[in-house]
Design an enzyme around this catalytic site. Structure first.
Site, mmCIF file in Angstrom:
data_model
loop_
_atom_site.group_PDB
_atom_site.id
_atom_site.type_symbol
_atom_site.label_atom_id
_atom_site.label_comp_id
_atom_site.label_asym_id
_atom_site.label_seq_id
_atom_site.Cartn_x
_atom_site.Cartn_y
_atom_site.Cartn_z
ATOM 1 N N ARG A 37 0.864 -1.186 0.000
ATOM 2 C CA ARG A 37 0.000 0.000 0.000
ATOM 3 C C ARG A 37 0.899 1.235 0.000
ATOM 4 N NH1 ARG A 37 -3.383 -2.825 -1.500
ATOM 5 N NH2 ARG A 37 -5.475 -3.236 -0.675
ATOM 6 N N GLU A 76 -3.541 7.400 -5.114
ATOM 7 C CA GLU A 76 -3.524 6.737 -6.420
ATOM 8 C C GLU A 76 -4.597 7.360 -7.299
ATOM 9 O OE1 GLU A 76 -3.864 2.495 -5.886
ATOM 10 O OE2 GLU A 76 -1.937 2.392 -4.895
ATOM 11 N N HIS A 91 -0.933 0.039 -9.886
ATOM 12 C CA HIS A 91 -1.541 -0.929 -8.950
ATOM 13 C C HIS A 91 -2.053 -2.167 -9.701
ATOM 14 C CE1 HIS A 91 -3.463 -1.156 -4.698
ATOM 15 N NE2 HIS A 91 -3.142 -2.358 -5.142
HETATM 16 C C1 DGY Z 1 -5.219 -6.231 -2.868
HETATM 17 O O1 DGY Z 1 -5.833 -7.258 -3.123
HETATM 18 O O2 DGY Z 1 -5.200 -5.732 -1.744
HETATM 19 C C2 DGY Z 1 -4.444 -5.612 -3.997
HETATM 20 O O3 DGY Z 1 -3.872 -4.422 -3.638
HETATM 21 C C3 DGY Z 1 -5.282 -5.463 -5.238
HETATM 22 O O4 DGY Z 1 -5.590 -6.703 -5.716
#
Ligand code: DGY
Length: 308
Positions: free
Chosen positions: A225, A254, A273
């Protein structure tokens, strides 16, 4: 018939199971619903199928009196106030495992691309700048035999460690709570890869202090993240040469604003992402989210609940 609000079209066939059995509304846009639109649709919903871009906070939950289940289409669930949901008896689920290998693969792709300057070299070739074989052209860092520091040894961290073994890398690992171990890892690693959930304890965990400990030749990889990394500190570390490079699948926010100082930083690679963006991972995520919704509406425990 229960009312389900799905905040985006999803890959795979599994959504049809919801549409066939319940009153299901799928948000049609390519961009997420605004918070207000989300609140409006949640007000009448028995179930929500949400994405990491949807903020499901206490206020929204309070305004959704019929809500029984929230299925997040992600393994991370920092976008949901799980405590507020729990206090109302609303079950919350996620999609663990489905994306472990896809995300670990992308982590390695980013690590390799940053180490070997792939995007820069590819642009050079495509732009017609390639004139001859150059002894000192595009020199990069060795990946084989290098030391990889993995912060967070959950499913994805472990999958990255398995890949690193194939490259003959020395792997150092740590969890966040062990400050001494984290500092050791930061000092020793040639590559540092983040695999933590975003919590109050991990927000901006990697900031100026961490960059001061890291080798100036080190490369940071983040597929977890964005907010785990202090964006301003990262921009400064890259601009001043305190850090050799960064490869990010995730940023905060983002997308990054067009004038964010990170964009002008040297040796920065950003992708939008896409850690879980393989056909099989995303289709399996749809199935898991659908199974969570159906179980929640049936009043049975979710097959994939978020950890208690
Ligand atoms: C998640 O699953 O947390 C990813 O960041 C996106 O698939």
């Amino acid at each position: 018939m229960a009312r389900i609000f799905v905040t985006r079209e999803l890959p795979g066939a599994a959504l049809a199971r919801l549409k066939g059995s319940h009153d299901t509304t799928v948000w049609p846009g390519q961009l997420p619903p605004s918070y207000e639109q989300l609140r409006e649709h949640s007000a009448e919903a028995d179930a929500l199928l949400t994405l990491l871009t949807d903020r499901i906070d206490a206020q929204l939950i309070a305004g959704a009196p019929k809500l029984r289940v929230i299925a997040n289409y992600a393994v991370g669930y920092d976008n949901i106030d799980v405590a507020a949901a729990g206090a109302r008896g609303i079950q919350v689920g996620n999609t663990p495992d489905a994306l472990t290998d896809a995300t670990a693969d992308l982590t390695f792709a980013l690590l390799m691309a940053a180490a070997r300057r792939i995007t820069e070299a590819a642009a050079f070739a495509r732009n017609g700048q390639w004139q001859t074989w150059e002894p000192a052209g595009f020199l990069g860092a060795d990946v084989h035999g290098a030391t990889l520091g993995i912060i967070g040894l959950g499913r994805i961290g472990q999958a990255v460690a398995r890949r690193a073994a194939g490259f003959g890398m020395e792997v150092l690992t740590t969890e966040t709570r062990d400050q001494h171990n984290l500092e050791h890892l930061l000092r020793r690693s040639d590559f540092v890869s983040i695999h933590l959930p975003l919590t109050d304890g991990t927000r901006k965990l990697i900031g100026a202090q961490a960059f001061a400990l890291m080798k100036p030749t080190a490369i940071l990889v983040n597929t977890a993240r964005g907010a785990i990394v202090d964006r301003d500190a990262l921009a400064k570390a890259l601009h001043t040469g305190q850090l050799a490079g960064a490869a990010l699948d995730v940023t905060d926010p983002e997308p990054l604003a067009a004038d964010d100082p990170l964009w002008s930083a040297p040796n920065l690679l950003v992708v939008p992402h896409i850690g879980s963006a393989t056909w099989s991972a995303r289709e399996r995520m749809t199935e898991m989210a659908v199974e969570n919704i159906l179980a929640g509406l049936a009043g049975t425990p979710l097959p994939y609940p978020v950890p208690a």
